[in-house]
Scaffold this active site. Structure first.
Site, mmCIF file in Angstrom:
data_model
loop_
_atom_site.group_PDB
_atom_site.id
_atom_site.type_symbol
_atom_site.label_atom_id
_atom_site.label_comp_id
_atom_site.label_asym_id
_atom_site.label_seq_id
_atom_site.Cartn_x
_atom_site.Cartn_y
_atom_site.Cartn_z
ATOM 1 N N PHE A 152 0.361 -1.463 0.032
ATOM 2 C CA PHE A 152 -0.402 0.246 -0.181
ATOM 3 C C PHE A 152 0.635 1.669 0.042
ATOM 4 O O PHE A 152 0.071 2.174 0.508
ATOM 5 C CB PHE A 152 -1.208 -0.149 1.314
ATOM 6 C CG PHE A 152 -1.921 -0.881 1.695
ATOM 7 C CD1 PHE A 152 -2.852 -1.122 0.703
ATOM 8 C CD2 PHE A 152 -1.500 -2.125 1.314
ATOM 9 C CE1 PHE A 152 -3.613 -2.405 0.422
ATOM 10 C CE2 PHE A 152 -2.597 -3.519 2.122
ATOM 11 C CZ PHE A 152 -3.368 -3.575 1.298
ATOM 12 N N GLU A 155 3.831 6.660 -3.689
ATOM 13 C CA GLU A 155 5.500 7.103 -4.786
ATOM 14 C C GLU A 155 5.576 8.505 -3.397
ATOM 15 O O GLU A 155 4.625 9.075 -3.127
ATOM 16 C CB GLU A 155 4.958 7.043 -5.716
ATOM 17 C CG GLU A 155 4.758 5.980 -7.029
ATOM 18 C CD GLU A 155 5.219 6.337 -8.400
ATOM 19 O OE1 GLU A 155 5.044 7.541 -8.741
ATOM 20 O OE2 GLU A 155 4.471 5.718 -8.649
ATOM 21 N N PHE A 252 -7.104 12.265 1.599
ATOM 22 C CA PHE A 252 -7.914 11.901 0.808
ATOM 23 C C PHE A 252 -9.279 12.830 0.504
ATOM 24 O O PHE A 252 -9.951 12.237 -0.522
ATOM 25 C CB PHE A 252 -7.442 10.568 0.078
ATOM 26 C CG PHE A 252 -6.325 10.420 -0.013
ATOM 27 C CD1 PHE A 252 -5.460 10.007 0.885
ATOM 28 C CD2 PHE A 252 -5.717 9.714 -1.784
ATOM 29 C CE1 PHE A 252 -4.181 9.303 0.831
ATOM 30 C CE2 PHE A 252 -4.929 9.253 -1.740
ATOM 31 C CZ PHE A 252 -3.459 8.877 -1.269
ATOM 32 N N ALA A 255 -9.081 18.847 -2.977
ATOM 33 C CA ALA A 255 -9.707 18.827 -4.578
ATOM 34 C C ALA A 255 -8.764 18.951 -5.496
ATOM 35 O O ALA A 255 -7.353 19.989 -5.253
ATOM 36 C CB ALA A 255 -10.490 19.652 -4.549
ATOM 37 N N CYS A 263 -1.654 4.109 -10.815
ATOM 38 C CA CYS A 263 -2.224 3.079 -9.215
ATOM 39 C C CYS A 263 -4.030 3.012 -9.849
ATOM 40 O O CYS A 263 -4.715 2.767 -9.775
ATOM 41 C CB CYS A 263 -2.073 2.963 -8.746
ATOM 42 S SG CYS A 263 -0.108 2.880 -8.054
ATOM 43 N N LYS A 266 -5.067 2.934 -13.737
ATOM 44 C CA LYS A 266 -4.763 1.694 -13.881
ATOM 45 C C LYS A 266 -5.852 0.912 -12.826
ATOM 46 O O LYS A 266 -6.800 -0.037 -13.363
ATOM 47 C CB LYS A 266 -3.993 1.028 -14.436
ATOM 48 C CG LYS A 266 -2.892 0.025 -13.302
ATOM 49 C CD LYS A 266 -1.672 0.027 -13.906
ATOM 50 C CE LYS A 266 -0.880 -0.661 -11.959
ATOM 51 N NZ LYS A 266 -1.837 -1.614 -11.070
ATOM 52 N N LYS A 324 1.809 14.202 -8.984
ATOM 53 C CA LYS A 324 2.200 14.275 -7.519
ATOM 54 C C LYS A 324 3.490 14.775 -7.258
ATOM 55 O O LYS A 324 4.300 14.545 -8.095
ATOM 56 C CB LYS A 324 2.002 13.085 -7.025
ATOM 57 C CG LYS A 324 2.398 12.285 -5.906
ATOM 58 C CD LYS A 324 1.733 11.084 -5.718
ATOM 59 C CE LYS A 324 2.780 10.326 -4.864
ATOM 60 N NZ LYS A 324 2.415 9.398 -3.878
ATOM 61 N N ARG A 331 3.346 9.433 -15.095
ATOM 62 C CA ARG A 331 2.350 8.731 -15.812
ATOM 63 C C ARG A 331 1.043 9.126 -15.833
ATOM 64 O O ARG A 331 0.987 8.726 -13.987
ATOM 65 C CB ARG A 331 2.765 6.929 -14.921
ATOM 66 C CG ARG A 331 3.770 6.249 -16.583
ATOM 67 C CD ARG A 331 3.242 4.404 -15.503
ATOM 68 N NE ARG A 331 4.176 4.673 -14.275
ATOM 69 C CZ ARG A 331 3.919 4.152 -13.269
ATOM 70 N NH1 ARG A 331 4.056 2.745 -13.756
ATOM 71 N NH2 ARG A 331 5.283 4.151 -12.503
HETATM 72 C C1 UGA Z 1 -1.556 5.102 -4.445
HETATM 73 C C2 UGA Z 1 -1.721 4.863 -3.211
HETATM 74 O O1 UGA Z 1 -2.431 5.671 -2.487
HETATM 75 C C3 UGA Z 1 -1.171 3.787 -2.962
HETATM 76 O O2 UGA Z 1 -2.471 3.228 -1.179
HETATM 77 C C4 UGA Z 1 -1.075 2.532 -3.121
HETATM 78 O O3 UGA Z 1 -0.158 1.650 -2.905
HETATM 79 C C5 UGA Z 1 -0.268 2.962 -4.830
HETATM 80 O O4 UGA Z 1 -1.513 3.742 -4.900
HETATM 81 C C6 UGA Z 1 -0.464 1.424 -5.498
HETATM 82 O O5 UGA Z 1 -1.063 0.343 -5.610
HETATM 83 O O6 UGA Z 1 0.914 1.512 -5.888
HETATM 84 P P1 UGA Z 1 -0.099 6.875 -5.386
HETATM 85 O O7 UGA Z 1 -0.155 6.324 -7.127
HETATM 86 O O8 UGA Z 1 1.563 6.645 -5.290
HETATM 87 O O9 UGA Z 1 -0.767 5.729 -4.318
HETATM 88 O O10 UGA Z 1 -0.364 8.214 -4.971
HETATM 89 P P2 UGA Z 1 -1.297 8.661 -4.066
HETATM 90 O O11 UGA Z 1 -0.754 10.143 -3.166
HETATM 91 O O12 UGA Z 1 -2.589 7.946 -3.770
HETATM 92 O O13 UGA Z 1 -1.724 10.003 -4.836
HETATM 93 C C7 UGA Z 1 -2.381 9.820 -6.788
HETATM 94 C C8 UGA Z 1 -3.303 10.991 -7.087
HETATM 95 O O14 UGA Z 1 -4.349 11.069 -5.815
HETATM 96 C C9 UGA Z 1 -2.506 11.681 -7.267
HETATM 97 O O15 UGA Z 1 -3.142 12.278 -8.241
HETATM 98 C C10 UGA Z 1 -2.950 12.793 -6.084
HETATM 99 O O16 UGA Z 1 -2.458 14.628 -6.518
HETATM 100 C C11 UGA Z 1 -4.315 12.890 -6.590
HETATM 101 N N1 UGA Z 1 -4.758 12.824 -4.226
HETATM 102 C C12 UGA Z 1 -4.689 12.715 -3.766
HETATM 103 C C13 UGA Z 1 -5.981 14.362 -4.800
HETATM 104 O O17 UGA Z 1 -6.437 14.569 -5.649
HETATM 105 N N2 UGA Z 1 -6.188 14.089 -3.831
HETATM 106 C C14 UGA Z 1 -5.856 14.100 -2.223
HETATM 107 O O18 UGA Z 1 -6.772 14.401 -1.350
HETATM 108 C C15 UGA Z 1 -4.815 12.868 -2.494
#
Ligand code: UGA
Length: 432
Positions: A152, A155, A252, A255, A263, A266, A324, A331
């Site tokens: 979990f 990045e 999470f 906005a 992740c 996909k 991020k 990606r």
């Molecule tokens: C995500 C999950 O958070 C991890 O728990 C999981 O292990 C991982 O996928 C995976 O499956 O390998 P990640 O893709 O690295 O992790 O990044 P996140 O921090 O979750 O952000 C994903 C996207 O959501 C980003 O574009 C970020 O900007 C966006 N986001 C996140 C928001 O727009 N608002 C939020 O409050 C949080």
């Protein structure tokens, strides 16, 4: 314990380095020989804070080894983690499992004594069953056990997430093997991580359920941000107001642009395919996918509006283009759609990202990479804060303004709308 990690991407390399740091002997295997050579020379092929140091520390103490020789690594290990990519298939929205099955069949040849084979890659429910069937054709039952242990980590925060996970999940149909995996994770459990075991299919589904739920939370708050913009409500108040209800939770709920990365997009797609396969309509997740796709367009349209629908010859600066901060990963970043869209309509774009120039943009005309914020913002009409890197959080706009006053579109709400307006900036943000 003796561990073999197959695949040296984010999950594989971070897990390998962290397991080694806990005192295990870890072999990291990759069929990409260039990558292995880099790693053996102390270089990490992608940007992840703290990873290079951790890799080098454990490499020097001989607990972490890199090789392309699968036989050597598998025959010298008791636990084998499959950590290869499962991207969206080129033909459909399902997960492409060819890497996983290829690895599984290669491992089979080298099973010389009892091995625990663990999928850490994100794989659709029933993949473990298929791996077991595949290995059973060549090796007798009892010589191996296939289990699921989803990862979990995020990045940019990967090492901390590995070391201090909220929970560790083992999906196994064999109690003895579950116990063995629990003991591998014991140092993390002692520090407070919850341990939870279920059957193999359960663990596989939990991973998708978690990512799809988080993606749903983000899309939910993003849609409410649209409503806030029309009703004069501040989306941050809404996030705080609902997030403080413990049943909802505050994380999470930020906005911003469409969610991206390797992740959420996909995995939400793949799980709906699994749903269809099992004749279960995952309609909520399907609408999350649609909502996120629409958001990319919606925010680009907003840029057009901010520029009074005149994009031709307008100079725009993008601060941050990765999906991020603290990663060089592009990606499914929304900038991949926004930048070409605006260029096509005649904009002239400069961009700066702390993780460097992007090969994804190398063929685009009227787009230039700058080495700092100040160069990127010189003489522009609009500055778009696309990614919330630390260095964008306290910009001196007055200094940036010197030659020409520009508009600011802060897609991450890094600044107070009130303060910015009081200071006289033409400032636009999300949901307020
Ligand atoms: C995500 C999950 O958070 C991890 O728990 C999981 O292990 C991982 O996928 C995976 O499956 O390998 P990640 O893709 O690295 O992790 O990044 P996140 O921090 O979750 O952000 C994903 C996207 O959501 C980003 O574009 C970020 O900007 C966006 N986001 C996140 C928001 O727009 N608002 C939020 O409050 C949080």
């Amino acid at each position: 314990m003796k561990i073999c990690i197959i695949g040296t991407g984010y999950v594989g390399l971070v897990s390998g380095a962290c397991f080694a740091d806990l005192g295990n002997l870890v072999w990291c295997v990759d069929n990409n020989e260039e990558k292995i050579e880099l790693l053996n020379n102390g270089e990490v092929p992608f940007f992840e804070p703290g990873l290079e140091e951790l890799v080098n520390k454990n490499f020097s103490s001989n607990r972490l080894k890199f090789t392309s020789n699968l036989k050597l690594a598998v025959s010298n290990s008791d636990i084998i983690f499959i950590c290869v990519g499962t991207p969206t298939s080129k033909k459909s929205h399902s997960a492409d499992l060819s890497n996983v099955f290829q690895v599984a069949s290669k491992i089979t040849k080298h099973i010389n004594k009892f091995k625990i084979i663990v999928t850490k890659s994100t794989v659709p429910v029933t993949t473990g069953d298929k791996i077991e069937q595949l290995i059973s054709k060549k090796k007798r039952k009892g010589l191996f056990e296939v289990i699921s242990n989803p990862e979990f980590l995020r990045e940019g925060e990967a090492i901390r997430d590995f070391r201090f996970p909220d929970r560790i999940i083992i999906g196994s149909n064999n109690k003895k093997v579950t116990k063995k995996l629990r003991s591998l994770y014991d140092p993390l459990i002692k520090k407070g991580a919850e341990f939870f075991s279920t059957n193999r299919r359960g663990a596989e589904l939990i991973k998708y359920a978690a990512n799809a739920f988080l993606a749903t939370k983000i899309s939910y708050i993003n849609e409410l941000a649209n409503l806030c913009e029309k009703t004069g409500v501040n989306i941050e108040d809404v996030s705080l107001g609902i997030g403080s209800d413990k049943r909802i939770g505050s994380r999470f709920l930020r906005a911003g642009p469409a969610y991206g990365g390797s992740c959420f997009p996909k995995d939400t797609r793949a799980v709906t395919v699994t749903g269809d396969l099992f004749k279960t309509d995952l309609s909520i997740i399907k609408s999350v996918i649609k909502s996120n796709e629409k958001r990319r367009i919606l925010l680009t349209e907003r840029v057009k509006k901010i520029l009074s629908n005149k994009i031709k010859n307008k100079k725009i600066a993008f601060l941050g283009v990765t999906f991020k901060p603290n990663t060089d990963d592009m990606r499914e970043s929304s900038s991949l759609l926004m930048i070409p869209f605006l260029l096509k309509r005649g904009a002239i774009i400069s961009y700066y990202d702390p993780s460097g120039e992007k090969k994804e943009f190398s063929k685009l005309i009227n787009l230039s990479f700058c080495h700092n914020v100040y160069d990127a913002c010189k003489n522009v009409d609009l500055v778009i804060i696309h990614t919330e890197w630390e260095e964008f959080k306290a910009l001196d706009f007055k200094k940036l303004y010197k030659k020409k006053k520009f508009k600011i579109y802060d897609m991450r709400n890094l600044y107070s709308a009130e303060v910015m307006k009081k200071k006289g900036f033409k400032y636009y943000s999300i949901g307020r």
